[in-house]
Design an enzyme around this catalytic site. Structure first.
Site, mmCIF file in Angstrom:
data_model
loop_
_atom_site.group_PDB
_atom_site.id
_atom_site.type_symbol
_atom_site.label_atom_id
_atom_site.label_comp_id
_atom_site.label_asym_id
_atom_site.label_seq_id
_atom_site.Cartn_x
_atom_site.Cartn_y
_atom_site.Cartn_z
ATOM 1 N N LYS A 16 -7.274 -4.715 -8.494
ATOM 2 C CA LYS A 16 -7.461 -4.047 -8.752
ATOM 3 C C LYS A 16 -8.067 -3.525 -10.391
ATOM 4 O O LYS A 16 -7.619 -4.395 -11.010
ATOM 5 C CB LYS A 16 -6.558 -2.269 -8.755
ATOM 6 C CG LYS A 16 -6.992 -2.389 -7.004
ATOM 7 C CD LYS A 16 -5.763 -1.416 -7.023
ATOM 8 C CE LYS A 16 -5.582 -1.032 -5.605
ATOM 9 N NZ LYS A 16 -4.924 0.241 -5.304
ATOM 10 N N TYR A 56 -12.075 2.682 1.743
ATOM 11 C CA TYR A 56 -10.590 2.910 1.420
ATOM 12 C C TYR A 56 -11.273 4.652 2.770
ATOM 13 O O TYR A 56 -10.489 5.058 2.214
ATOM 14 C CB TYR A 56 -10.589 4.004 0.305
ATOM 15 C CG TYR A 56 -9.807 2.881 -0.353
ATOM 16 C CD1 TYR A 56 -8.607 2.468 -0.874
ATOM 17 C CD2 TYR A 56 -10.513 2.886 -1.819
ATOM 18 C CE1 TYR A 56 -7.833 1.536 -0.699
ATOM 19 C CE2 TYR A 56 -9.640 2.139 -2.988
ATOM 20 C CZ TYR A 56 -8.415 1.017 -2.262
ATOM 21 O OH TYR A 56 -7.405 0.512 -3.009
ATOM 22 N N ASN A 119 -2.019 0.878 -9.444
ATOM 23 C CA ASN A 119 -1.227 -0.043 -8.871
ATOM 24 C C ASN A 119 -0.982 -1.094 -8.656
ATOM 25 O O ASN A 119 -0.658 -2.279 -7.213
ATOM 26 C CB ASN A 119 -0.540 0.750 -7.819
ATOM 27 C CG ASN A 119 -1.725 1.162 -6.619
ATOM 28 O OD1 ASN A 119 -2.190 0.246 -6.686
ATOM 29 N ND2 ASN A 119 -1.044 1.324 -5.701
ATOM 30 N N HIS A 122 -4.897 -4.633 -4.624
ATOM 31 C CA HIS A 122 -4.604 -3.536 -2.447
ATOM 32 C C HIS A 122 -4.907 -5.199 -1.439
ATOM 33 O O HIS A 122 -5.338 -6.487 -2.431
ATOM 34 C CB HIS A 122 -5.603 -3.365 -2.454
ATOM 35 C CG HIS A 122 -6.078 -3.277 -1.065
ATOM 36 N ND1 HIS A 122 -6.470 -2.043 -0.009
ATOM 37 C CD2 HIS A 122 -6.931 -3.860 0.341
ATOM 38 C CE1 HIS A 122 -6.253 -2.551 1.145
ATOM 39 N NE2 HIS A 122 -7.121 -3.702 0.592
ATOM 40 N N GLU A 133 -11.844 -5.526 6.443
ATOM 41 C CA GLU A 133 -11.978 -5.611 4.677
ATOM 42 C C GLU A 133 -12.766 -7.086 4.092
ATOM 43 O O GLU A 133 -13.710 -6.810 3.379
ATOM 44 C CB GLU A 133 -10.546 -5.511 4.322
ATOM 45 C CG GLU A 133 -10.498 -4.096 4.961
ATOM 46 C CD GLU A 133 -8.176 -3.499 4.207
ATOM 47 O OE1 GLU A 133 -7.935 -2.433 5.017
ATOM 48 O OE2 GLU A 133 -8.009 -5.145 3.604
HETATM 49 P P1 IDP Z 1 -1.673 0.740 -0.724
HETATM 50 O O1 IDP Z 1 -2.769 0.314 -1.574
HETATM 51 O O2 IDP Z 1 -0.171 0.637 -1.058
HETATM 52 O O3 IDP Z 1 -2.450 0.535 0.964
HETATM 53 P P2 IDP Z 1 -2.614 3.434 0.490
HETATM 54 O O4 IDP Z 1 -1.659 4.477 1.052
HETATM 55 O O5 IDP Z 1 -3.723 2.763 1.476
HETATM 56 O O6 IDP Z 1 -1.633 2.465 -0.315
HETATM 57 O O7 IDP Z 1 -3.694 4.334 -0.500
HETATM 58 C C1 IDP Z 1 -4.704 3.275 -1.036
HETATM 59 C C2 IDP Z 1 -4.242 3.534 -2.472
HETATM 60 O O8 IDP Z 1 -4.290 5.350 -3.147
HETATM 61 C C3 IDP Z 1 -2.985 3.428 -3.111
HETATM 62 O O9 IDP Z 1 -2.835 2.426 -3.463
HETATM 63 C C4 IDP Z 1 -2.706 4.062 -4.472
HETATM 64 O O10 IDP Z 1 -3.495 3.753 -5.700
HETATM 65 C C5 IDP Z 1 -3.925 5.674 -3.997
HETATM 66 N N1 IDP Z 1 -2.621 6.529 -3.426
HETATM 67 C C6 IDP Z 1 -1.967 6.375 -2.391
HETATM 68 N N2 IDP Z 1 -1.802 7.609 -2.158
HETATM 69 C C7 IDP Z 1 -1.294 8.782 -3.641
HETATM 70 C C8 IDP Z 1 -1.475 10.137 -3.865
HETATM 71 O O11 IDP Z 1 -0.264 10.326 -3.142
HETATM 72 N N3 IDP Z 1 -2.267 10.238 -5.236
HETATM 73 C C9 IDP Z 1 -2.840 9.343 -5.791
HETATM 74 N N4 IDP Z 1 -3.420 8.127 -4.942
HETATM 75 C C10 IDP Z 1 -2.993 7.482 -4.298
HETATM 76 MG MG MG Z 2 -3.687 0.394 2.347
#
Ligand code: IDP
Ligand code: MG
Length: 155
Positions: A16, A56, A119, A122, A133
Protein backbone atom coordinates in the site's frame (compact mmCIF):
# COMPACT_ATOMS: atom_id res chain seq x y z
CA UNK A 1 -1.57 -18.48 -16.84
CA UNK A 2 -5.20 -19.61 -16.87
CA UNK A 3 -7.10 -18.11 -13.94
CA UNK A 4 -10.49 -19.55 -14.72
CA UNK A 5 -10.32 -22.22 -12.07
CA UNK A 6 -10.58 -21.33 -8.40
CA UNK A 7 -7.06 -21.72 -7.14
CA UNK A 8 -6.22 -21.40 -3.45
CA UNK A 9 -2.53 -21.24 -4.41
CA UNK A 10 -2.78 -17.74 -5.95
CA UNK A 11 -3.31 -14.51 -4.01
CA UNK A 12 -3.19 -10.79 -4.80
CA UNK A 13 -1.05 -8.59 -2.58
CA UNK A 14 -0.96 -4.80 -2.68
CA UNK A 15 1.98 -3.06 -1.06
CA UNK A 16 0.00 0.00 0.00
CA UNK A 17 0.97 3.69 -0.36
CA UNK A 18 2.18 3.99 3.25
CA UNK A 19 4.59 1.09 2.73
CA UNK A 20 6.06 2.66 -0.41
CA UNK A 21 6.35 6.07 1.29
CA UNK A 22 8.03 4.53 4.36
CA UNK A 23 10.52 2.52 2.30
CA UNK A 24 9.11 -0.80 3.51
CA UNK A 25 8.27 -2.39 0.14
CA UNK A 26 11.41 -4.53 0.10
CA UNK A 27 10.91 -5.68 3.70
CA UNK A 28 7.29 -6.66 3.02
CA UNK A 29 7.98 -8.46 -0.25
CA UNK A 30 10.99 -10.15 1.33
CA UNK A 31 8.96 -11.59 4.22
CA UNK A 32 6.54 -13.20 1.76
CA UNK A 33 9.31 -14.37 -0.56
CA UNK A 34 11.31 -15.92 2.27
CA UNK A 35 8.27 -17.98 3.29
CA UNK A 36 8.66 -19.76 -0.05
CA UNK A 37 5.90 -17.99 -1.95
CA UNK A 38 6.69 -17.38 -5.62
CA UNK A 39 6.18 -14.03 -7.35
CA UNK A 40 4.30 -14.76 -10.59
CA UNK A 41 3.28 -11.18 -11.48
CA UNK A 42 4.29 -7.74 -10.24
CA UNK A 43 3.78 -4.10 -11.24
CA UNK A 44 4.03 -0.64 -9.71
CA UNK A 45 1.11 1.63 -10.44
CA UNK A 46 -0.94 4.49 -9.11
CA UNK A 47 -4.51 3.27 -8.65
CA UNK A 48 -7.25 5.54 -9.97
CA UNK A 49 -10.60 6.05 -8.25
CA UNK A 50 -12.39 3.62 -10.54
CA UNK A 51 -9.96 0.76 -9.87
CA UNK A 52 -9.99 1.51 -6.12
CA UNK A 53 -13.79 1.46 -5.99
CA UNK A 54 -13.90 -1.85 -7.86
CA UNK A 55 -11.14 -3.42 -5.75
CA UNK A 56 -12.86 -2.40 -2.50
CA UNK A 57 -16.45 -2.83 -3.77
CA UNK A 58 -17.37 -5.11 -0.82
CA UNK A 59 -16.80 -2.13 1.48
CA UNK A 60 -18.78 0.45 -0.52
CA UNK A 61 -21.49 0.80 2.15
CA UNK A 62 -19.02 1.27 5.01
CA UNK A 63 -18.38 4.68 6.58
CA UNK A 64 -14.64 4.35 5.90
CA UNK A 65 -15.04 3.63 2.16
CA UNK A 66 -14.37 7.19 0.96
CA UNK A 67 -11.27 7.51 3.14
CA UNK A 68 -10.04 4.10 2.03
CA UNK A 69 -10.37 5.01 -1.67
CA UNK A 70 -8.61 8.35 -1.05
CA UNK A 71 -5.79 6.59 0.78
CA UNK A 72 -5.17 3.78 -1.71
CA UNK A 73 -5.11 6.28 -4.61
CA UNK A 74 -2.90 8.81 -2.79
CA UNK A 75 0.47 7.47 -3.93
CA UNK A 76 1.84 4.53 -5.98
CA UNK A 77 1.42 0.94 -4.90
CA UNK A 78 2.98 -2.37 -5.93
CA UNK A 79 0.58 -5.13 -7.02
CA UNK A 80 1.89 -8.68 -6.79
CA UNK A 81 0.48 -12.12 -7.47
CA UNK A 82 2.02 -14.74 -5.20
CA UNK A 83 1.74 -18.46 -5.80
CA UNK A 84 2.27 -21.17 -3.22
CA UNK A 85 0.53 -23.83 -1.17
CA UNK A 86 -2.51 -22.23 0.55
CA UNK A 87 -1.20 -18.80 -0.52
CA UNK A 88 -4.42 -16.96 0.43
CA UNK A 89 -4.44 -18.21 4.03
CA UNK A 90 -0.67 -18.16 4.48
CA UNK A 91 -0.42 -14.52 3.36
CA UNK A 92 -3.29 -13.49 5.67
CA UNK A 93 -1.33 -15.08 8.56
CA UNK A 94 1.89 -13.28 7.63
CA UNK A 95 0.02 -9.95 7.25
CA UNK A 96 -1.60 -10.14 10.67
CA UNK A 97 -4.94 -8.72 11.77
CA UNK A 98 -6.47 -5.76 9.94
CA UNK A 99 -5.90 -3.44 12.92
CA UNK A 100 -2.12 -3.23 13.44
CA UNK A 101 -2.61 -2.32 17.10
CA UNK A 102 -4.12 -5.78 17.58
CA UNK A 103 -1.95 -7.70 15.10
CA UNK A 104 0.48 -10.16 16.67
CA UNK A 105 4.21 -9.50 16.83
CA UNK A 106 5.94 -11.41 14.07
CA UNK A 107 3.35 -10.36 11.50
CA UNK A 108 3.91 -7.54 9.01
CA UNK A 109 1.22 -5.33 10.53
CA UNK A 110 2.11 -6.36 14.08
CA UNK A 111 5.77 -5.45 13.64
CA UNK A 112 5.64 -2.47 11.31
CA UNK A 113 2.36 -0.55 11.65
CA UNK A 114 0.09 1.09 14.22
CA UNK A 115 -2.87 2.57 12.39
CA UNK A 116 -5.95 0.83 10.97
CA UNK A 117 -5.93 2.97 7.84
CA UNK A 118 -2.18 2.78 7.24
CA UNK A 119 -1.77 -0.97 7.58
CA UNK A 120 0.79 -1.44 4.81
CA UNK A 121 -0.56 -4.43 2.89
CA UNK A 122 -3.61 -5.91 1.21
CA UNK A 123 -4.00 -9.65 0.74
CA UNK A 124 -6.97 -11.47 -0.79
CA UNK A 125 -9.28 -13.10 1.77
CA UNK A 126 -10.55 -16.04 -0.31
CA UNK A 127 -9.67 -17.92 -3.48
CA UNK A 128 -12.72 -16.45 -5.17
CA UNK A 129 -11.77 -12.87 -4.29
CA UNK A 130 -8.16 -13.57 -5.25
CA UNK A 131 -9.25 -14.52 -8.75
CA UNK A 132 -11.42 -11.41 -9.11
CA UNK A 133 -8.71 -9.12 -7.71
CA UNK A 134 -5.96 -10.61 -9.87
CA UNK A 135 -8.15 -9.99 -12.93
CA UNK A 136 -8.53 -6.32 -11.93
CA UNK A 137 -4.77 -5.74 -11.92
CA UNK A 138 -3.31 -8.20 -14.41
CA UNK A 139 -4.07 -9.68 -17.81
CA UNK A 140 -3.66 -13.45 -18.09
CA UNK A 141 -0.44 -12.92 -20.08
CA UNK A 142 1.12 -10.96 -17.22
CA UNK A 143 0.77 -13.83 -14.73
CA UNK A 144 3.76 -16.02 -15.50
CA UNK A 145 4.07 -19.75 -15.17
CA UNK A 146 7.61 -20.89 -14.43
CA UNK A 147 9.55 -23.34 -12.34
CA UNK A 148 12.17 -22.46 -9.77
CA UNK A 149 14.90 -25.00 -9.13
CA UNK A 150 14.40 -24.43 -5.40
CA UNK A 151 10.73 -25.49 -5.52
CA UNK A 152 11.67 -29.14 -4.89
CA UNK A 153 13.15 -28.06 -1.54
CA UNK A 154 9.91 -26.34 -0.53
CA UNK A 155 7.82 -29.50 -0.76
P1 IDP B 1 -8.09 -6.43 5.32
O1 IDP B 1 -7.22 -5.41 4.60
O2 IDP B 1 -7.40 -6.99 6.54
O3 IDP B 1 -8.63 -7.49 4.41
P2 IDP B 1 -10.77 -5.29 5.29
O4 IDP B 1 -11.81 -5.52 6.36
O5 IDP B 1 -10.96 -5.95 3.98
O6 IDP B 1 -9.34 -5.62 5.92
O7 IDP B 1 -10.71 -3.70 5.08
C1 IDP B 1 -9.99 -3.15 4.00
C2 IDP B 1 -9.14 -2.01 4.50
O8 IDP B 1 -9.99 -0.95 4.95
C3 IDP B 1 -8.29 -2.35 5.72
O9 IDP B 1 -7.04 -2.92 5.36
C4 IDP B 1 -8.13 -1.03 6.41
O10 IDP B 1 -7.04 -0.28 5.86
C5 IDP B 1 -9.42 -0.32 6.08
N1 IDP B 1 -10.37 -0.43 7.18
C6 IDP B 1 -11.03 -1.53 7.60
N2 IDP B 1 -11.85 -1.27 8.62
C7 IDP B 1 -11.71 0.05 8.86
C8 IDP B 1 -12.33 0.92 9.81
O11 IDP B 1 -13.14 0.54 10.66
N3 IDP B 1 -11.93 2.24 9.76
C9 IDP B 1 -11.02 2.70 8.85
N4 IDP B 1 -10.44 1.89 7.94
C10 IDP B 1 -10.78 0.58 7.93
MG1 MG C 1 -10.01 -7.39 2.86
Amino acid sequence: MKQNDLRADLSLVLVKPDAIQRGLAGEIISRLERKGLKIVAMKMLQMDKNLAQRHYAVHEDKAFFGGLVDFITSSPIIAIVFQGKEAVEVIRQIMGETDPAKAKPGTIRGDLALDLGCNLIHGSDSAENARKEIDLFFSQDEVLEYRRDIDKWLG
